[in-house]
Enzyme design. Structure first.
Site, short mmCIF file in Angstrom:
data_model
loop_
_atom_site.label_atom_id
_atom_site.label_comp_id
_atom_site.label_asym_id
_atom_site.label_seq_id
_atom_site.Cartn_x
_atom_site.Cartn_y
_atom_site.Cartn_z
N LYS A 79 0.85 -1.21 0.00
CA LYS A 79 0.00 0.00 0.00
C LYS A 79 0.88 1.25 0.00
CE LYS A 79 -3.92 1.90 2.66
NZ LYS A 79 -4.77 1.70 3.86
N SER A 154 -9.69 1.42 2.85
CA SER A 154 -8.84 2.19 1.97
C SER A 154 -7.75 1.37 1.26
CB SER A 154 -8.17 3.30 2.78
OG SER A 154 -7.33 2.75 3.78
N SER A 178 -9.81 -0.85 7.07
CA SER A 178 -9.24 -0.72 5.72
C SER A 178 -8.50 -1.92 5.17
CB SER A 178 -8.32 0.50 5.67
OG SER A 178 -9.09 1.66 5.57
N1 GLN Z 1 -13.03 3.70 6.22
C1 GLN Z 1 -12.55 4.13 7.50
C2 GLN Z 1 -12.21 5.59 7.45
O1 GLN Z 1 -12.35 6.18 6.42
C3 GLN Z 1 -11.36 3.30 7.88
C4 GLN Z 1 -10.10 3.76 7.26
C5 GLN Z 1 -8.94 2.90 7.56
O2 GLN Z 1 -9.05 1.86 8.19
N2 GLN Z 1 -7.79 3.37 7.17
O3 GLN Z 1 -11.82 6.15 8.43
#
Ligand code: GLN
Length: 482
Positions: A79, A154, A178
Site C-alpha cells: 500500500k 482504503s 481498511s
Molecule cells: N473507512 C474508514 C475511514 O475512512 C477506515 C479507514 C482505515 O481503516 N484506514 O476512516
C-alpha cells in the site's frame, strides 16, 4: 501451475523444487499487471527494476542451498502509505505526489530480510481515509470481480492486486476496517493484527492509536506467513510489543483439537436490521460450516458498540488532524508556491488547500473542532470514555467465549460512484470493523465461499482476544479446508 492459482505456500514449495524461478514468477506478475492493470488500476507505481534484482537474490539463495525463508522471492504489493526506500510513497495524495521514501518502514526491512520481491505501490484512499479507494487523488481502482464496483478501501489497491492475481500477497493498513473491508469485497483474506503487534514505523500515520499494518492474501495460511514475518517489537515504535517475538511458532499449523475446543460468540449487535440479505445468508453459511467442525456457538452482547461509529469519527479525525499538521510545505509536503508566498499563512493555505482532497480536509476540520478549547471535554474526552466502555464490552464477552464471529461489512461491494456524494453512507461501511480498532483487537476477514449468492464475494470476520491471532488464523485455516 498457473500464476493465478499460486499461493505463497505453493510458490515456496515450487521454488525449492526448482519448478520455476522467482524471476520467472516476478516477470509473469509484471506481464499480468501490464496487460490488465490499466483496467483495474490496483497500482500507483510499479518497481520492475528493483523487483528483478530482489527476485535474482532469492534465486541465488536457492541455487546456493542457503537458508530460503518462507517469503523468499514471493512477489508482494505494498500500500502506498508504507515506505520502501527509493520508491514513491504518495499515500494517494497530491501533497506527496513527488515524495520518494528515504528509508524503509520496519515491516519492509523485515520483509527484505526474508528476500521478498516488491512489485510496486498500490492505490488507496488519500491518507487511508475512505472505504472505497475513490478518495485517491490519482485513480479509481476497480473490483476485479465486477469492474463497475469498488474494491473497498482504503487498502483497495492491495486487495484488488491479490484478487486479480497480480501479486501473491500484499500489505495494507487498517485504522477502522481498511484491510478487512476491501478483503471482503474482493474475495481475499485480510488480517488486522492486535494493536502493537506490528511496528507502525514507516507507515504514514492516520490515527496513531488505531493504525495497524497487516497482510492481505489468497489464503489464511499465507496471511499467517506474512504476519509472522512482520510482527514483533521495534525500538522505532514505542507501542510495539515483543509478544510475537516469542510466540511466532503458534501462528502456523494450528492443531485441529485446539481449534475445535474454542467457543465462538455471536454478538447480537452485529446481526441487526439493515444488513444486506446476501451478507446475512453468508453469515449463516459460515456458522453452519464451522459447526461441522464441532465448534460451539453462543450468543453474546456488546451493548456499547452502537456508539462505536460516533466515537471513531471523533477520535480518528482528532488524531488525523494532529498527524497531518506536519504537511505544511515547509517540513513535509510539496510546497505550492515557488517563492514561498507573501507570508506564512499564504504558504500554508496554498499548500494544504491544493495538496489535500475533500475528505482529508473534512477530517482535519472535524478533528481541529473536537480538539478546540471548550469542545475538547464535550467531544474528545467523552469519546475516549466511550472507547473504554466498548473495550470493556469485548473483555466481558471474552470471559465466556474465545472468538467472535461477525459480518465484515453490511453489504457486498457497492457500485463506483454510489456513495461518493454522501460521506455518512460511506462511513457506515465500517460499522462492523471500527469497534475492533477501538478495542485494539485482532480480526480477520475470510471469504465465506468463492462467490456469494449475489455473485459477489462476501467475507466474515473472526475477532480474537488480544494477542490471540493464533485462534482466528487457526479457525480461518480450518474453515478454508471445509
Ligand atoms: N473507512 C474508514 C475511514 O475512512 C477506515 C479507514 C482505515 O481503516 N484506514 O476512516
Amino acid at each position: 501451475m498457473e500464476l493465478k492459482d499460486l499461493t505463497i505456500k505453493s510458490f515456496h514449495e515450487g521454488l525449492l523444487n526448482k519448478e520455476f524461478s522467482a524471476l520467472e514468477i516476478a516477470q509473469a506478475c509484471f506481464k499480468e499487471i501490464k496487460e490488465r492493470d490499466p483496467e483495474i488500476n490496483a497500482f500507483l507505481s510499479t518497481a520492475e527494476e528493483s523487483a528483478v534484482r530482489e527476485a535474482e537474490a532469492a534465486d541465488l539463495a536457492v541455487a546456493k542451498n542457503e537458508d530460503v525463508p518462507d517469503l523468499a522471492g514471493a512477489p508482494l504489493a505494498i500500500k502506498d502509505n508504507i515506505l520502501i526506500k527509493g520508491l514513491p510513497a504518495t499515500a494517494a495524495s497530491r501533497i506527496l505526489e513527488k515524495y520518494v521514501a528515504s528509508y524503509d518502514a520496519t515491516v519492509i526491512r523485515k520483509l527484505k530480510k526474508e528476500k521478498t520481491v516488491f512489485l510496486g505501490k498500490t492505490n488507496c484512499d488519500e491518507f487511508a481515509m475512505g472505504s472505497s479507494t475513490e478518495n485517491s487523488a490519482f485513480k479509481i481502482t476497480r473490483n476485479p470481480h465486477d469492474l463497475t464496483r469498488v474494491p473497498g478501501g482504503s487498502s483497495g489497491g492491495s486487495a484488488a492486486a491479490v484478487a486479480a492475481g497480480f501479486a501473491l500477497g500484499a500489505l495494507g493498513t487498517d485504522t477502522g476496517g481498511s484491510i478487512r473491508e476491501p478483503a471482503s469485497f474482493c474475495g481475499v483474506v485480510g488480517l488486522k493484527p492486535t494493536y502493537g503487534a506490528v511496528s507502525r514505523s514507516g507507515a504514514i500515520a492516520m490515527a496513531s492509536s488505531l493504525d495497524q499494518i497487516g497482510p492481505i492474501a489468497k489464503t489464511v495460511e499465507d496471511a499467517a506467513i506474512i504476519f509472522k514475518a512482520i510482527a514483533g517489537k521495534d525500538p522505532l515504535d514505542a507501542t510495539s510489543s515483543g509478544y510475537f517475538d516469542s510466540h511466532k511458532n503458534e501462528l502456523l499449523n494450528p492443531p485441529l483439537e485446539k481449534i475445535k475446543s474454542l467457543t465462538v460468540g455471536l454478538p447480537e449487535e452485529f446481526f441487526i436490521g439493515g444488513t444486506d440479505p446476501a451478507v446475512i445468508g453468508a453469515m449463516e453459511e459460515a456458522v453452519n460450516k464451522l459447526k461441522t467442525l464441532g465448534i460451539r456457538f453462543e450468543k453474546v452482547s456488546l451493548p456499547h458498540v452502537k456508539y462505536a461509529l460516533s466515537c471513531y469519527y471523533i477520535i480518528m479525525p482528532a488524531e488525523a488532524s494532529s498527524n497531518l499538521a506536519r504537511f505544511d510545505g515547509v517540513r513535509y509536503g510539496e510546497r505550492r508556491i515557488a517563492d514561498g508566498g507573501r507570508n506564512l499563512a499564504e504558504l500554508y493555505f496554498r499548500t494544504k488547500g491544493e495538496g489535500f482532497g475533500a475528505e482529508v480536509k473534512r477530517r482535519i476540520i472535524l478533528g481541529t473542532f473536537v480538539l478546540s478549547s471548550g469542545y475538547y471535554d464535550a467531544y474528545y474526552e467523552k469519546a475516549q470514555k466511550v472507547r473504554a466502555l466498548i473495550k470493556n464490552d469485548f473483555d466481558e464477552a471474552f470471559k465466556s467465549v474465545d472468538v467472535l464471529l461477525a459480518p465484515v461489512a453490511p453489504t457486498p461491494a457497492f457500485k463506483i460512484g454510489e456513495r461518493t456524494d454522501d460521506p455518512l453512507s460511506m462511513y457506515l461501511a465500517d460499522i462492523f470493523t471500527i469497534p475492533v480498532n477501538l478495542a485494539g483487537l485482532p480480526a480477520i476477514s475470510v471469504p465465506v465461499s468463492k462467490r456469494g449468492a449475489s455473485g459477489l464475494p462476501v467475507g466474515f470476520q473472526l475477532i480474537g482476544k488480544r494477542w490471540r491471532e493464533a485462534d482466528i488464523l487457526g479457525m480461518g485455516t480450518y474453515y478454508e479446508k471445509i
